[in-house]
Design an enzyme around this catalytic site. Structure first.
Site, PDB file in Angstrom:
ATOM      1  N   GLY A 167       0.741  -1.208  -0.043  1.00  0.00           N
ATOM      2  CA  GLY A 167      -0.027  -0.018  -0.019  1.00  0.00           C
ATOM      3  C   GLY A 167       0.793   1.237   0.187  1.00  0.00           C
ATOM      4  O   GLY A 167       0.214   2.336   0.174  1.00  0.00           O
ATOM      5  N   GLN A 168       1.984   1.063  -0.374  1.00  0.00           N
ATOM      6  CA  GLN A 168       3.046   2.264  -0.070  1.00  0.00           C
ATOM      7  C   GLN A 168       3.712   2.306  -1.409  1.00  0.00           C
ATOM      8  O   GLN A 168       5.123   2.222  -1.323  1.00  0.00           O
ATOM      9  CB  GLN A 168       3.833   2.339   1.170  1.00  0.00           C
ATOM     10  CG  GLN A 168       2.946   2.093   2.380  1.00  0.00           C
ATOM     11  CD  GLN A 168       3.812   2.357   3.451  1.00  0.00           C
ATOM     12  OE1 GLN A 168       4.659   3.586   3.644  1.00  0.00           O
ATOM     13  NE2 GLN A 168       3.928   1.650   4.277  1.00  0.00           N
TER      14      GLN A 168
END
Ligand code: GDP
Length: 183
Positions: free
Chosen positions: A67-68
């Site tokens: 998610g990054q």
């Protein structure tokens, strides 16, 4: 199946990277390692990365992954020269286990990670109903990573249970010969 490389990965200042999805418990684990004196540390906190140094033994750098995407280029930079990976899982979050596996595969597929040994830390084991080690081993299909030496350990960063054993597993892996893929 890989072949054993003669060079053990134990050396002064071994580089260990701790990774896992957000909320797996990495920061808690780091805090516990520091507070229960399993290790003596001088921590530094930087941009989205925490690190601790055990002088003469090892350095440990912590990354949230998943998610990054904008950060991935940064943690990839830190994989160069990695001697071992501590991969932290939330054993109470079966829904994100496949995400955790996908991220582990990405990390291990990095060119810097060929044959690098790793410990999967199944955290939050003290929570009733947490996935057992057997379930985790089979759901992650850990046998697929046999080009690496690896160990699966259960722990609770909250209570400290299992941390000493996990630490010993890490040291054991660092001292063992590195596996290399067949030519
Ligand atoms: P990080 O994002 O991986 O650094 O995760 P954190 O260390 O911030 O932990 C995320 C949440 O899980 C926090 O609310 C912690 O208190 C909790 N947590 C971490 N380790 C454990 C554990 O072993 N057991 C339980 N029950 N909760 C934990």
């Amino acid at each position: 199946m890989g072949t054993a490389h003669s060079k053990a990965r134990w050396k002064a200042g071994a580089r260990v990277v701790m990774m896992g999805l957000d909320s797996a418990g990495k920061s808690t684990l780091l805090y516990k390692l520091k507070s229960n004196q399993l290790v003596k540390t001088s921590p530094t906190v930087g941009f989205n990365v925490e690190a601790l140094e055990i002088p003469g033994q090892l350095s440990l750098t912590l990354w949230d992954i998943g998610g990054q995407d904008q950060l991935r280029c940064r943690w990839k930079d830190y994989l160069e020269g990695t001697d071992s990976l501590l991969y932290v899982l939330d054993s109470t979050d079966p829904d994100r286990l496949s995400d955790a596996l996908a991220e582990l595969e990405k990390v291990l597929n990095d060119a810097n990670m060929v044959g690098v040994p790793f410990v999967v830390l199944a955290n939050k084991q003290e929570v009733p109903g947490a996935l057992s080690l057997l379930e985790i081993k089979s759901r992650l299909n850990l046998e697929q990573f046999n080009n690496h030496n690896w160990e699966l350990r259960g722990c609770s960063a909250l209570t400290g249970e299992g941390l000493a054993e996990a630490w010993h597993a890490l040291i054991r892996l660092l001292k063992s010969p590195r596996r290399m893929p067949p030519p």
